[in-house]
Design an enzyme around this catalytic site. Structure first.
Site, short mmCIF file in Angstrom:
data_model
loop_
_atom_site.label_atom_id
_atom_site.label_comp_id
_atom_site.label_asym_id
_atom_site.label_seq_id
_atom_site.Cartn_x
_atom_site.Cartn_y
_atom_site.Cartn_z
N HIS A 315 7.67 40.77 36.70
CA HIS A 315 8.12 39.77 35.71
C HIS A 315 7.02 38.73 35.54
O HIS A 315 6.52 38.15 36.51
CB HIS A 315 9.42 39.10 36.15
N ALA A 316 6.64 38.48 34.28
CA ALA A 316 5.47 37.64 34.00
C ALA A 316 5.66 36.21 34.50
O ALA A 316 6.77 35.68 34.51
CB ALA A 316 5.22 37.62 32.49
N HIS A 345 3.01 33.30 25.37
CA HIS A 345 3.97 32.47 26.11
C HIS A 345 3.39 32.02 27.45
O HIS A 345 3.40 30.84 27.79
CB HIS A 345 5.26 33.26 26.33
N GLU A 346 2.85 32.99 28.18
CA GLU A 346 2.29 32.66 29.50
C GLU A 346 1.06 31.78 29.38
O GLU A 346 0.88 30.83 30.14
CB GLU A 346 1.93 33.94 30.25
N HIS A 349 1.85 28.20 29.08
CA HIS A 349 2.05 27.52 30.36
C HIS A 349 0.71 27.07 30.93
O HIS A 349 0.56 25.93 31.41
CB HIS A 349 2.73 28.45 31.37
N GLU A 373 8.30 25.87 28.23
CA GLU A 373 8.57 27.21 27.70
C GLU A 373 8.21 27.33 26.22
O GLU A 373 8.11 28.44 25.70
CB GLU A 373 10.05 27.55 27.89
N HIS A 475 16.01 36.29 36.38
CA HIS A 475 16.14 34.87 36.69
C HIS A 475 17.29 34.58 37.65
O HIS A 475 17.28 33.54 38.32
CB HIS A 475 16.32 34.08 35.40
N TYR A 485 15.01 27.93 28.20
CA TYR A 485 14.60 28.81 27.12
C TYR A 485 15.40 28.53 25.85
O TYR A 485 14.88 28.58 24.75
CB TYR A 485 14.76 30.28 27.53
O1 LIG Z 1 11.07 34.84 31.77
C1 LIG Z 1 10.38 34.72 30.78
C2 LIG Z 1 8.87 34.63 30.86
C3 LIG Z 1 8.46 34.23 32.28
C4 LIG Z 1 8.15 32.71 32.44
O2 LIG Z 1 6.90 32.42 31.85
O3 LIG Z 1 9.11 31.92 31.77
C5 LIG Z 1 8.11 32.34 33.97
C6 LIG Z 1 9.44 32.66 34.67
C7 LIG Z 1 9.33 32.30 36.12
C8 LIG Z 1 9.66 31.02 36.58
C9 LIG Z 1 9.54 30.69 37.94
C10 LIG Z 1 9.08 31.66 38.84
C11 LIG Z 1 8.72 32.93 38.37
C12 LIG Z 1 8.84 33.25 37.01
N1 LIG Z 1 7.87 30.91 34.07
C13 LIG Z 1 6.65 30.43 34.40
O4 LIG Z 1 5.69 31.14 34.66
C14 LIG Z 1 6.55 28.96 34.43
C15 LIG Z 1 5.31 28.34 34.30
C16 LIG Z 1 5.22 26.95 34.30
C17 LIG Z 1 6.36 26.17 34.45
C18 LIG Z 1 7.59 26.80 34.59
C19 LIG Z 1 7.69 28.18 34.58
N2 LIG Z 1 10.92 34.69 29.53
C20 LIG Z 1 12.36 34.72 29.39
C21 LIG Z 1 12.78 34.16 28.04
C22 LIG Z 1 12.24 34.90 26.86
C23 LIG Z 1 12.96 35.70 26.08
N3 LIG Z 1 12.19 36.21 25.07
C24 LIG Z 1 10.96 35.77 25.19
C25 LIG Z 1 9.84 35.98 24.42
C26 LIG Z 1 8.68 35.38 24.80
C27 LIG Z 1 8.64 34.58 25.90
C28 LIG Z 1 9.78 34.33 26.69
C29 LIG Z 1 10.93 34.94 26.31
C30 LIG Z 1 12.86 36.16 29.62
O5 LIG Z 1 12.02 37.05 29.70
O6 LIG Z 1 14.08 36.31 29.74
ZN LIG Z 2 7.86 30.74 30.52
#
Ligand SMILES: O=C(CCC(O)(O)[C@H](Cc1ccccc1)NC(=O)c1ccccc1)N[C@@H](Cc1c[nH]c2ccccc12)C(=O)O
Ligand SMILES: [Zn+2]
Length: 588
Positions: A315-316, A345-346, A349, A373, A475, A485
């Site tokens: 998971h990214a 998206h990444e 961040h 996000e 999550h 999100y």
């Molecule tokens: O989970 C993600 C992308 C991962 C993340 O970049 O949000 C990542 C999640 C994470 C948080 C904490 C620990 C491990 C993974 N968050 C981060 O990398 C992050 C970076 C800086 C601050 C806060 C979080 N997206 C969600 C929401 C989403 C739905 N559709 C999308 C399209 C594009 C981008 C995101 C989404 C998902 O896939 O359900």
């Molecule tokens: Zn994110």
């Protein structure tokens, strides 16, 4: 207690230096575990987290010792952020138990590989590809059930204990439960009202899209599986969690063949690999005058799933190692449009990290989690336009007429509008568990109640409390909040509207591409540089000139498509909504 601001500032300076060192050590241990899941690396990470917790407890004690009377707002804000320490407030034994439960749940999810007839399938890319490309009702049914059996049900016992420990930690941080603790990140006392109001404004858009897509799925799968006045089976929407429907574009395209919008074939044809996709994304950030990815990023990120048999957390995620030098992305990139969007998206961040890296450690965060996000997604709105995709050679021609515009808007709506109920319900569900509304005996029942109420979907087969379907979504076992999100999907259109104005783009919002606009980039960067040093309405005001989060920009963006969907649904005589319950036929 000490009412001496000079002493407080000295403490904050000392804290900042020591925190960078302590947080950095545990970030590298977590990175080693995430990019090579072994028992040794798991233990190393858990022990490092326990050491960090000792540091946080100590520092919290010192910060609490100050009488803040007469202190400046900034000193108060910094001290308060050190006082609240999350799970570190647990007694040693409970904290160790929680750390082991968390790493265990993460491992189970990330190493899950259901097998069938001698072949085993990873979530990324195997099951993801099946969910995205298969039109075979029973193949999708297998993938959907196999994933939940592998990583959902087995997580139930861990999750029950996780909830108890998270609530115990919340109480130790002066919060009534873990949901309240998560909501406190937003520094408002009415977050649930704010998000409920936004959802009420956006729900009409979703139910139009739902009715339109249900009709298209009826045409594909027939009356055995689809009831035109009922909810949609959850496994045929192109995504393992039915959370974004962009893979249904082929049957939803308003004017077939009018304007290509899916660039997955072009990415493959032009021999794109992960690195080239990342470079293309970085080039967009640079075109706005934003900070480009540092060399350490390119040297140490993991942008592809390793092929040496290692287990990794696919998971990214985007990583800040708290040392102002190391910033990385970990992503098992597949050569698809979906993953090209996720790269942005990444990288959004990482850009935020780079913009605020010289602030005190306590301020190195999003104005609120939704801001973090939204950054990359804002740029992706420009990148996704036919105009931009042509500019970078990923589509051959831009057809500039109303029909082509509706094709494009449909492709974006299938990602953004379809996501809204899912983004909203994920933490409605967990807030309900943390505050005791949902007892363990109803973990699965209440999940499917929310999935029906907000998404208008049902499981393709009967579910019981032997199952634990929420844990099939990253999550939940990974202890990552989700309302961020939903807030991001609203904010990103407000940001897009403002940046498009700054870029001098005057035509319809959905046609805007801010590429090469350093005016837009400067406006964005000035907000990013604030990190979490001010309450988020001040950061919002800094970029869009208002302190109000509003759904109006999203609605403006999609208006032509909303009109089209209403017209199509009326023309088809389709009822909007899913009031009529039914049970889809079992696949042969
Ligand atoms: O989970 C993600 C992308 C991962 C993340 O970049 O949000 C990542 C999640 C994470 C948080 C904490 C620990 C491990 C993974 N968050 C981060 O990398 C992050 C970076 C800086 C601050 C806060 C979080 N997206 C969600 C929401 C989403 C739905 N559709 C999308 C399209 C594009 C981008 C995101 C989404 C998902 O896939 O359900
Ligand atoms: Zn994110």
């Amino acid at each position: 207690s000490v009412n001496d601001e000079l002493l407080a500032k000295e403490f904050l300076g000392d804290f900042n230096t020591r925190a960078m060192d302590v947080y950095s050590k545990s970030a590298f241990k977590a990175w080693d575990y995430n990019t090579n899941i072994t028992e040794y690396n798991r233990e190393q990470m858990v022990n490092s987290n326990l050491e960090t917790a000792v540091f946080s407890k100590d520092m919290s004690g010192y910060a609490n010792a100050f009488d803040q009377t007469g202190f400046t707002t900034d000193t108060k804000r910094q001290l308060d952020s050190i006082r609240y320490i999350g799970s570190a407030a647990l007694p040693d034994e409970e904290l160790e138990e929680l750390e082991n439960i968390l790493s265990g749940m993460e491992s189970r999810y990330s190493t899950g590989k259901p097998c069938e007839a001698g072949t085993c399938y990873s979530l990324e890319p195997d099951l993801t590809r099946i969910m995205a490309t298969s039109h075979d009702y029973s193949e999708l049914y297998w993938a959907w059930n196999a994933w939940r059996a592998e990583v959902g049900a087995p997580a139930r016992e861990d999750y029950t204990r996780y909830v108890e420990l998270k609530n115990q930690a919340a109480i130790a941080n002066d919060q009534p439960d873990a949901g309240a603790y998560w909501r406190s990140y937003y520094e408002v006392d009415n977050l649930q009202e704010i998000t409920e109001k936004l959802y009420d404004e956006l729900q009409p858009l979703y139910e139009q899209l739902h009715a339109y897509v249900r009709r298209k799925l009826f045409n594909r799968y027939g009356a055995d599986y689809i009831n035109l006045r009922g909810p949609i089976p959850a496994h045929i929407l192109g995504n393992m969690w039915a959370q974004s429907w962009s893979n249904l574009y082929d049957i939803c395209e308003p004017f077939p063949g009018k304007q290509a919008v899916d660039i997955t074939p072009a990415l493959v044809e032009q021999n794109y690999d992960a690195l080239r996709m990342f470079e293309l994304s970085d080039e967009f950030f640079e075109s706005l005058g934003l900070i480009k990815m540092p060399q350490e990023f390119w040297d140490h990120s993991m942008i592809e799933k390793p092929d040496d048999g290692r287990d990794v957390v696919c998971h990214a995620s985007a990583w800040d190692f708290s040392n102002q030098v190391d910033f990385r992305i970990k992503q098992c990139t597949d050569i698809t449009m979906d993953d090209f969007i996720t790269i942005h998206h990444e990288m959004g961040h990482i850009e935020y990290y780079l913009q605020y890296k010289d602030l005190p450690v306590v301020y190195r965060g999003g104005a609120n989690p939704g801001f973090h996000e939204a950054v990359g997604d804002v740029l992706a709105l420009s990148v996704s336009t036919p105009k931009h995709l042509k500019e970078v050679g990923l589509i051959d021609e831009v057809v500039d007429d109303q029909e082509a515009d509706l094709n494009f808007l449909m492709s974006i709506a299938l990602d953004k509008i379809s996501f809204l109920p899912f983004g909203y319900l994920m933490d409605q569900y967990r807030w309900g568990i943390f505050n005791g509304t949902t007892p363990e005996s109803k973990f699965n029942e209440d999940w499917w109640k929310l999935r029906l109420r907000y998404q208008g979907i049902i499981p393709p087969t009967t579910r019981t409390e032997e199952d634990f379907d929420p844990a099939a979504k990253y999550h939940i076992p990974a202890d990552v909040p989700y309302i961020r999100y939903f807030i991001s999907f609203v904010l990103q259109f407000q940001f897009h509207e403002t940046l498009c104005e700054a870029a001098g783009q005057t035509q319809e919002l959905y046609k805007c591409d801010i590429y090469n606009s350093t005016d837009a980039g400067t406006l964005l960067a000035n907000m990013l540089k604030m990190g979490s040093s001010k309450p988020w309405p001040e950061a919002l005001d800094a970029i869009i000139g208002s302190t109000e989060i509003s759904a109006q920009s999203l609605i403006n963006y999609f208006q032509p498509l909303i009109d089209y969907l209403k017209e199509q649904n009326e023309m088809n005589g389709d009822t909007v909504g899913w009031a009529e319950m039914y049970t889809p036929k079992d696949p042969e």
